[in-house]
Every structure is written in structure tokens, then in C-alpha cells.
Design a protein around this motif. Sequence first.
Motif, PDB file in Angstrom:
ATOM      1  N   ILE A  22       0.832  -1.197   0.000  1.00  0.00           N
ATOM      2  CA  ILE A  22       0.000   0.000   0.000  1.00  0.00           C
ATOM      3  C   ILE A  22       0.872   1.254   0.000  1.00  0.00           C
ATOM      4  O   ILE A  22       1.849   1.345   0.764  1.00  0.00           O
ATOM      5  N   ALA A  23       0.510   2.225  -0.836  1.00  0.00           N
ATOM      6  CA  ALA A  23       1.035   3.584  -0.733  1.00  0.00           C
ATOM      7  C   ALA A  23      -0.157   4.481  -0.468  1.00  0.00           C
ATOM      8  O   ALA A  23      -1.147   4.427  -1.209  1.00  0.00           O
ATOM      9  N   LEU A  24      -0.096   5.285   0.586  1.00  0.00           N
ATOM     10  CA  LEU A  24      -1.216   6.139   0.954  1.00  0.00           C
ATOM     11  C   LEU A  24      -0.685   7.546   1.204  1.00  0.00           C
ATOM     12  O   LEU A  24       0.172   7.735   2.064  1.00  0.00           O
ATOM     13  N   GLN A  25      -1.172   8.496   0.425  1.00  0.00           N
ATOM     14  CA  GLN A  25      -0.621   9.847   0.464  1.00  0.00           C
ATOM     15  C   GLN A  25      -1.639  10.876   0.954  1.00  0.00           C
ATOM     16  O   GLN A  25      -2.799  10.877   0.532  1.00  0.00           O
ATOM     17  N   VAL A  26      -1.190  11.734   1.850  1.00  0.00           N
ATOM     18  CA  VAL A  26      -1.950  12.895   2.311  1.00  0.00           C
ATOM     19  C   VAL A  26      -1.022  14.098   2.206  1.00  0.00           C
ATOM     20  O   VAL A  26       0.134  13.974   1.787  1.00  0.00           O
ATOM     21  N   HIS A  27      -1.483  15.270   2.603  1.00  0.00           N
ATOM     22  CA  HIS A  27      -0.624  16.445   2.477  1.00  0.00           C
ATOM     23  C   HIS A  27       0.579  16.399   3.411  1.00  0.00           C
ATOM     24  O   HIS A  27       1.622  17.005   3.122  1.00  0.00           O
ATOM     25  N   ASP A  28       0.460  15.672   4.523  1.00  0.00           N
ATOM     26  CA  ASP A  28       1.574  15.541   5.465  1.00  0.00           C
ATOM     27  C   ASP A  28       2.715  14.680   4.926  1.00  0.00           C
ATOM     28  O   ASP A  28       3.845  14.783   5.390  1.00  0.00           O
ATOM     29  N   GLY A  29       2.406  13.807   3.985  1.00  0.00           N
ATOM     30  CA  GLY A  29       3.430  12.907   3.461  1.00  0.00           C
ATOM     31  C   GLY A  29       2.817  11.648   2.890  1.00  0.00           C
ATOM     32  O   GLY A  29       1.631  11.602   2.556  1.00  0.00           O
ATOM     33  N   VAL A  30       3.633  10.607   2.792  1.00  0.00           N
ATOM     34  CA  VAL A  30       3.180   9.352   2.200  1.00  0.00           C
ATOM     35  C   VAL A  30       3.577   8.191   3.104  1.00  0.00           C
ATOM     36  O   VAL A  30       4.637   8.205   3.735  1.00  0.00           O
TER      37      VAL A  30
END
Length: 284
Positions: free
Chosen positions: A5-13
Amino acid sequence: MTIAIALQVHDGVVLASDSALTLTDATKSGAASILNVYNNGNKIFNLLKGVPIGAAFYGAGSIGTSSVPTLVKDLRRRFAGESPTTDKKWKLDAKRYTIEDVAKKAREFLFEEHFAPLKITATGTQFGLIVAGYSAGAQLSEVWTFEIRDGKCDVPRQVIPPGTASWYAGGEPDLVCRIANGVGTGAFQALVDGGMTAADAANHIATIQAACGTSLVEAPMPIQDAIDLAEFFVDTTATFTRFKRGAGTVGGPTESVAITKHEGFKWVRRKHYFDETLNPGAKR
């Protein structure tokens, strides 16, 4: 196979994976090809120490007689300029590199140098690599991937652009797709096999996703919540695989890392085959 899984938000990945490695017989197909499943594989790596770049692989645990973890660490040595037998082009300039360039070099090393010479003709997905993190000087993270399928490998593609809050699953993503999108990965082919045109099937899938999908990833989500969600995807897939018929091809300890702009590459959950107290300063 596995789940990565790769899960990205504005804080990072966040990268998360299980630890199952499946031993198969290339002369057979389907369930009959599975000879054994080992639950202690290492699938997540920092591609250059001190730099916010991570990778997670799925599919084959070995290319020829070399394990993928060993090959990825060989690649890491090249990126660090510590492999005396290779061209200087491989050393990453920490002030100039891009995630796209890292993914392209990883493809060249793993596919062109090691996989292609074996002339493997098996069908299906043999191997996939997710490359995620921050390009030099970038404000936002991004996610790239490439797959070796049917013995061939396309160029790396960007699956989550900078600034986009989303997830990508490699390996066995069916359950994650059911949870998040409201429809599994086999639905499209089932509709086509039932007589629909590809265009109509795609439209029906889009309608189902719009009605039944759930938005789980939000851009402002703190990195800890992103970690929890990525690990949930892995843990739930492993539990589902445990109870469904067939070999448990997703399982073992869940590992995860968070990659952020200022903290860089940080392990969240990690296993070792050795006792750290007996091996001070040891690296993996």
C-alpha cells in the motif's frame, strides 16, 4: 502474492505491506502453482539513507537466484555511490534527484539488468515496485510504480501526483477495492464475460463506485491517521486471506514507514530476524 500500500496525504506518504512470500512452480498455473508461503519477507526499503525515498515491492520475492531484498540493497549502494563496479550516473545527487528518475533507474536495474536476461515467459504479474517520497527540494510527496507483467515491463508511471490525497494498492488489492470503491477488481471482467461491451462495463463500474464507494483518505489527515489506515488495509487483507479458501498468500507481520518532508523516512512497524541487542548498529 502480497499486498503493498502507498497512501498519500498532504503531510506525506505512508508505505505498508505484509510479509508473505509465495513460492510457486512456474510450470503450473493457479492454486496448483503454489508450493509454499513464507511469512517473514522484507518488502519495504529506504532507497537512499538520509533521503526521503522509499520503495515497496510485490509479486516475486526473487529474480533468478537473487532475492529481491538483496537486489534492492544492491541498488541502494549504487544510489549512494558505494558500488565501485558501476557507472557514476547511478549516484543520486541529494540536491537534484526526482522520484521519477529514481523509479526509472530502479526499473533499469531490476528489469533490464536482472529480469530480462532470464527470458521468463510466464503470464500474469511477476513483480511490481512502488517508489514514493519527495523529489529534491519538493514541497509535496508523490508515488510512482512499474510492473513486470507477462515478462515485459512498461515505463514507470505516476499513480499519485503531488498534492493528491489517495491510495494505491499493488499485489492483491481486491479487498481494499471492495472496501474503498464498493466493487472488487474482478467486476469489470465479469460484466464483459456476461456480454457487456468494455465501454458499457466501465460505465457500470463507475456508477457502482460513485454509489457504493467510500472516501477514506482526506488531504488534511494527520500522518498518524494515514499510517493507521494503510496498516488497516494490509491487516484486513491478511485476515480475509486467512479465512478464504486457498493458500494464505497475504500474511505475516505488517510493516510500515512514514515519509514526510522534515522527518524523512521513518520506520513505524518493523521486524528483524536478529536480536537488535546482540547486534548494535546493525542495518537492514
